[in-house]
Each structure stands twice: as structure tokens, then as C-alpha cells.
Scaffold this motif. Sequence first.
Motif, short mmCIF file in Angstrom:
data_model
loop_
_atom_site.label_atom_id
_atom_site.label_comp_id
_atom_site.label_asym_id
_atom_site.label_seq_id
_atom_site.Cartn_x
_atom_site.Cartn_y
_atom_site.Cartn_z
N ARG A 107 38.07 30.77 35.47
CA ARG A 107 37.54 32.18 36.11
C ARG A 107 38.36 32.98 36.69
NH1 ARG A 107 32.48 30.54 38.82
NH2 ARG A 107 31.81 30.65 36.63
N GLU A 108 39.62 32.36 37.46
CA GLU A 108 40.38 32.90 38.14
C GLU A 108 41.95 33.20 37.26
OE1 GLU A 108 42.72 34.86 41.07
OE2 GLU A 108 40.65 34.59 40.45
N PHE A 109 42.26 32.06 36.22
CA PHE A 109 43.38 32.31 35.86
C PHE A 109 43.33 32.67 34.30
CE2 PHE A 109 44.12 29.52 39.71
CZ PHE A 109 44.88 30.15 40.22
N HIS A 159 52.14 39.11 38.96
CA HIS A 159 51.02 38.79 37.85
C HIS A 159 49.74 39.66 38.18
CE1 HIS A 159 48.92 36.38 40.45
NE2 HIS A 159 49.93 35.55 40.67
N TYR A 160 48.79 39.79 37.26
CA TYR A 160 47.49 40.14 37.52
C TYR A 160 46.87 39.99 38.87
CZ TYR A 160 45.54 36.28 35.63
OH TYR A 160 45.12 35.02 35.39
N GLY A 161 46.16 40.85 39.49
CA GLY A 161 45.26 40.64 40.70
C GLY A 161 44.01 40.26 40.38
N ILE A 162 43.66 41.03 39.12
CA ILE A 162 42.10 40.94 38.63
C ILE A 162 42.30 40.32 37.48
CG2 ILE A 162 40.03 42.20 38.26
CD1 ILE A 162 41.01 44.29 40.16
N SER A 163 41.80 39.29 36.84
CA SER A 163 41.99 38.63 35.72
C SER A 163 41.04 39.38 34.88
CB SER A 163 41.62 37.23 35.67
OG SER A 163 40.14 36.93 35.76
N LYS A 167 32.22 40.99 43.74
CA LYS A 167 32.58 40.77 44.87
C LYS A 167 34.09 40.25 44.66
CE LYS A 167 30.78 35.83 44.91
NZ LYS A 167 29.84 34.82 46.14
N THR A 168 34.58 39.49 43.77
CA THR A 168 35.86 39.11 43.47
C THR A 168 36.96 40.20 43.43
OG1 THR A 168 34.99 37.26 42.23
CG2 THR A 168 37.43 37.68 41.92
N ASN A 194 47.15 46.24 28.21
CA ASN A 194 47.65 47.30 29.30
C ASN A 194 47.40 46.78 30.80
OD1 ASN A 194 49.14 49.02 27.42
ND2 ASN A 194 47.15 49.92 26.67
N TRP A 195 46.14 46.07 30.70
CA TRP A 195 45.94 45.65 32.29
C TRP A 195 47.01 44.69 32.68
CZ3 TRP A 195 42.82 47.70 35.56
CH2 TRP A 195 42.22 47.04 36.52
N GLN A 196 47.70 44.20 31.77
CA GLN A 196 48.73 43.18 32.50
C GLN A 196 50.12 43.82 32.86
OE1 GLN A 196 47.71 40.24 32.25
NE2 GLN A 196 46.03 40.96 31.32
N LYS A 197 49.94 45.13 32.94
CA LYS A 197 51.07 45.74 33.40
C LYS A 197 51.29 45.77 34.95
CE LYS A 197 51.25 49.66 29.98
NZ LYS A 197 51.33 51.01 29.90
N VAL A 198 52.44 45.58 35.40
CA VAL A 198 52.86 45.25 36.80
C VAL A 198 53.94 46.12 37.00
CG1 VAL A 198 51.90 42.94 37.09
CG2 VAL A 198 54.38 43.22 36.42
#
Length: 721
Positions: A100-102, A486-490, A446-447, A513-517
Amino acid sequence: MQRVVSVIKKWWPDFNSTVGFFMLSVFLVWLKTYWAYKTNFSLGVQGTLQEFLLFLNPIPTAIILLGIALYFRGRIAYWLMLLINLVQSIWLFANMLYYREFSDFLSLNIMGSGGSVENNLGKSIAGIIHVSDFLVFVDIIVLIVLLLVKVIKVDKTAVQKRFAALVTVFGVLLMFVGYGIASKDRSGLLTRTFDNNYIVKYLGLNEYAAYNIFKTKQTADVKKEAKASDLDKIKKFVDGKKTLENSVYFGKEKGKNVIMFHLESFQQFLIDYKVNDVEVTPNLNAFYHDQNTLAFDNFYNEVGQGKTADAETMLETGLFGTASGSAMVNYGTSNTYQAVPAILDQQGYTTAAFHGDVASFWNRDNTYKSWGYDYFFSKPYFKDADNANYNIGYGMKDKIFLQDSAKYLEQLPQPFYSKIITVTNHYPYDLDKQNISIEKTTTGDKTVDGYVQTARYLDQAFGEFLTWMKKSGLYDNSMIVLYGDHYGISENHPAAIAKLMGKSSVNSYDLANWQKVPFIVHAPGLQGGINHTYGGEIDVMPTILHLLGVSTSNNVQFGQDLLAPNRKQVVPFRNGDWVSAEYMKYGGNYYVTTTGTKIKPKEDPRAKQIIDETQAYVNKMLTYSDDVQTGDLLRFYTPEGFKKVNKKDYSYKKADGLALLKKMDKQSDTTLIDQHNHTSTMSDYVTDAPELGGQPQTIQQAVSSSESSSEETPTDDAAQQ
């Protein structure tokens, strides 16, 4: 009707028999595993065949494992089945939380490295758990109750050993049938893929565990068998990737200090992002668009199971994190490296890392010695670091931590190379009310919704640090580098991600594209602008070293200078997916990178050739990088002009660190304090941290501030000038 009832009775299992209880247990284990597959994991199932395999794969190991009880009789057989069910349920439950997180599954190395992070895991897990997760244990409770009240009676008759053996054989055969079907749909499943999702999707969660144990042992054996010649093909591959030096930027920042800001869990979308017309990160936005800032807007995180540790590994060593677990934990103590701190130390730099938590976190206290850091300022170095009000989540609050870090930075002989690891913007994104200065987002998750509040706090802390740098004069002779690890929101929050992106839904293209930092390089006089090249964390090492005028031509490292005119714009992800300037592979789908158009390579010969060549290139990079790490191959090679690191030369105990600072002060007059006539610059450091007596900005003040400064924010066009 009576005939129907009699037929049902004839074929309905007798749960009062050992075999009947076994069949019921197999069904319940299959049911909750399949439920977890469909509701808790994003396995990318496509087509009838993959759906069938997903449906099938929990059954073989359920038969094999629960079938062990059939070799026993009476109560022992029943309670053994319950115990096996419980163990499988705990394994399933743990993976549901971790995934769920990683977005990955637990590995032997991750479980073995739990001590690196266990001091803070409790709070994170508390935020991850859903009430529905406990459904995986309900069947066990029900079965125990039914046995205790004797609705199900224990059959004391022994099952024939021949029957028990046939059950075991059937389970094994069923497993091989599943593997055979899977191999036809996905050739090289266990030899070529880097993605654990594929193994679970095709074979099952228990099979993944067995495979992971086998691979972990195999990896341990690799180092014993490794030899110098193993490096030959890798060296040839790396040499073939060499790029030209950019004449405008190579050596442009030679001799300057380097301050690397590790922006915890910080994603690119936060830049210029607003909540209710209020900028989330106004300080970082202005910094990003500054005319002396090089900002890369197609820069991706490439971490695997090691997450933060993988990011550090790539940035410092030019090697990827390994396919399972954290390379820092598994290899950081014993392996040989030619890392950035050691390279720059041998160029006359002082090197230091800063982290507001315990030194053992991710095995940093040992890994940093292997990388050649002179100093590691961890929690014991900071005043009142154990004060509960000064800490949140995974360490000290950023505002307090950065102010305390400045006290040591001003004592370092210049030039120095430093890495400052922020932690407040870390899951579960909790922040005490006194430090909140922006509204939450309203995705309903909420996450996710508190993420912008901790990001705002990080932004404020950075702004205070930057102001001190300018007042103290450190800013004028420093290159400041910012990167998101790394991402903050998986991607396991697709509905929330869609709302944040202003879309009705998201697909694999959006999630890629959500993996962009962010990756941002700033220095006074640097020719800035928004650079659109495609790159990732593996490319940071050569980029930074080249800006400092340090050649990487003899290094064994897998990235390429982001500013090189002939760089190959391919970004490998740890699971074997990738992004290039032309095409993208993510989640089993292919897209045109610039447009998001989904394509089928088989229908386009040109696209297929490019995609096949890119995949081969990515596979080779990841495999060779793993070979270097797992075989410790750099022990067989020392670049010309580089002196091998001796770990015994370093100590990060507080007493030793402070003593070394005093010794260096006597030998050098280049510290910031020296430049201020031996006077500390800390009077120039101003923080509004309420824990230190400051008055933080309220939400209403943030709104007013954003409205008044919106016209002053430079545009991308201004940054390009």
C-alpha cells in the motif's frame, strides 16, 4: 427436490472429516488471497489468460502447505492446518500493508534490514492499516470457534499416507502447470524480469517468497565466486556510453562548495502547485525559476525497494539500487566504492552528510565510510535532538534540523561537499497544528491530503536556510543542488492522483510521469533555464562532477551527464520499465512519450525495433549494475588517480567528529567562521519555528502572502533568458 438435496449431500465435503476440513481450509486461503490480489495489489492483469492464472495461483501452495497436516492425525492435523493458515495470513497481511505504501512486495532483505527503519515504522503502519485488512484473519477465528463449540468435530481417523502424498504431488503438479502456462505468456519470467508484480501475478505470493529466498542466497554466493574478469564486459559497456563534455558547463563551478538538498518524498508536481490559489512551495518555485538555476522537468526517480537508500546510492556511486532490498544495508559495509565524497575528498574537498535521525538508519554509519565521507552529523550532534517536540515521523523537524546543521557547515573547511537529508515531508505526512500554514487538499484520501502541508513546511525550512546562506556570504561561493528522492504519493492512490492532476482518471502513462521528481542546480552566474532532457537519479553523479570540472571517463558508473550534447535519453526504472525521449514502457503498456498515445509495438515495425533495442539496453544496465554490487567487482578495479578508500580512516562518533573539526580549524583558515573574523554567523539565521520561540505563518497569512507575491514570480520564459 429430494434428489437435488441427496446429490448435494453426496458431493458436499464432510467438514467433520480431516479431508473435508482440509478442503475447506484450502478454499478459505484461496478466497482471501484472491480477494487481496484484486483489492490491494495493482498487478496489471490483462486478458483472460492472466485472469485465469491469478485465479489459479493461490491454490497450489495452499494445497502443498496445508497438505502437510494430512500426514498427522486427530487434533494435531486440525491445529496444524490452522497454524499454517495463520502464517500465510500474516504473510498476506504484511504484504498488503507494505504494498500500500511502497508498491512492492516484502523481500528477505527488506525484512532483514527492518532494524534500519524500525524506530519509526510503527507510526507509518498505523496510518496504512485499513479495518478491512483484518478480514484475512476472520476465517481462522471462525474455524477455531466452530471447533471449540464442536459444530465441526475433530476426526481422529488417520488419513492414509498414500492419499496425503498424492495431495502433495497434485499441488506440485498444479504449480508446474501454472508455471508452464505463465511461461508461454511471459517468456523468461524468472530470468529476465525485474518486476516482482509479474512473479506474483503469474505464480503467486508464496511462490514469490520462495523465489526471493532463492535469489537472495544466489546473490550471496555471487560475491564468493566473482573474479576480476567479470568486470571486463561491464567496463566495455560503460565505456561505450561515454558522452562528450559540455563546453559551456564543464568546470563552470570548479572549486565551489556543493550543498546537496535531499528533498524527502518530494514530487515534481509540487512545483508551482496551488491549493485554493495558494502556492504550496513558494520558495522552491522562485528558486526553480531563477535565471541562475538549471531545472530539469523530465527527471524521474529510479528507486526500487531501497527507496531513499536507492536514491542516495545512485547519486553517490553511479550504481542502481539492487533488485531486492537496500544496497546500503546489504553491501554498504563491506563493498568497495568509488563514490562522489571520496572522489571530491581527493580533489581537496571536505565532505559531510547531515541527517536528523540515528546514524544506523539505512546503515548510513557504515556505508558513508565506504563512500568516503569525512563527517556524518547525525542525531547525537544536535542539541536537544531527543526532545519529542523537536521530532516528527522519521527524525528532527526540518526547520530545527537545518538551523542546527548550519552550525556545523560554518565550521567546515572550504570547499566542501555536503548532503543535507530532510525528513519532515515523509509519510504519513503528519504535522502539528502550530506548524501548519496551508489547507489540506480535498481528494478524500487521508493518506494523500496532508502531503501539501508537510511539503509547505519543508519549503519554509529551505527558505530560511537560503536566507542565512545569502546573509552569511556562503551563497556566493556555493552550488546548491536539490533533488527529490522518490514519490510521496504512491500509485496505489489513483483516484486521489487523478484529482491532484485535475483528471477524471489516470492510466499507466500518467503514473509513469507521476514518478518525476525535481532536480535543480543553482549557482550565482550559472546559465539557467528549464532543461527538457529525459534523465533520472543515475545521471546526477556525472552531471555534478562535470560541473565541478572532474572527469568521470575512468569511472564505472551507469549514468550520463544530463548536460552532455550526445547523451542517450533513456531512463530505466528498477523493475525494467523505462522512459525515453520517444517511447515509454510502464505497467506492461507502451506509449509515445510526448503525447501519451498508447501503441502496440507489434503493429509498428519501427517502434518495435526501437522498443526492443531500448529494453535490451535497460536490461543490460540493470543487470550489470547488480553484478557490480552483488559481486563487489570494484574491489578489482581502481580508476587512475583515485586512492582506494580505507574505512578505518573514518569515525562518526560525536567526540571524534568534534575533535576533527577542531583539528581542521587549526590547519585551515577557509571556514565560513574564519571569513567572518572567527565569529559565528548564526546570528544571521532566523527561523520562525514555534518550538524555538518563533511565530510561524498562519494559513490566512499564507493566503495573503501568495496573493501579494503572485505577480512577482518569474515565468519559465524568464528563466530561459
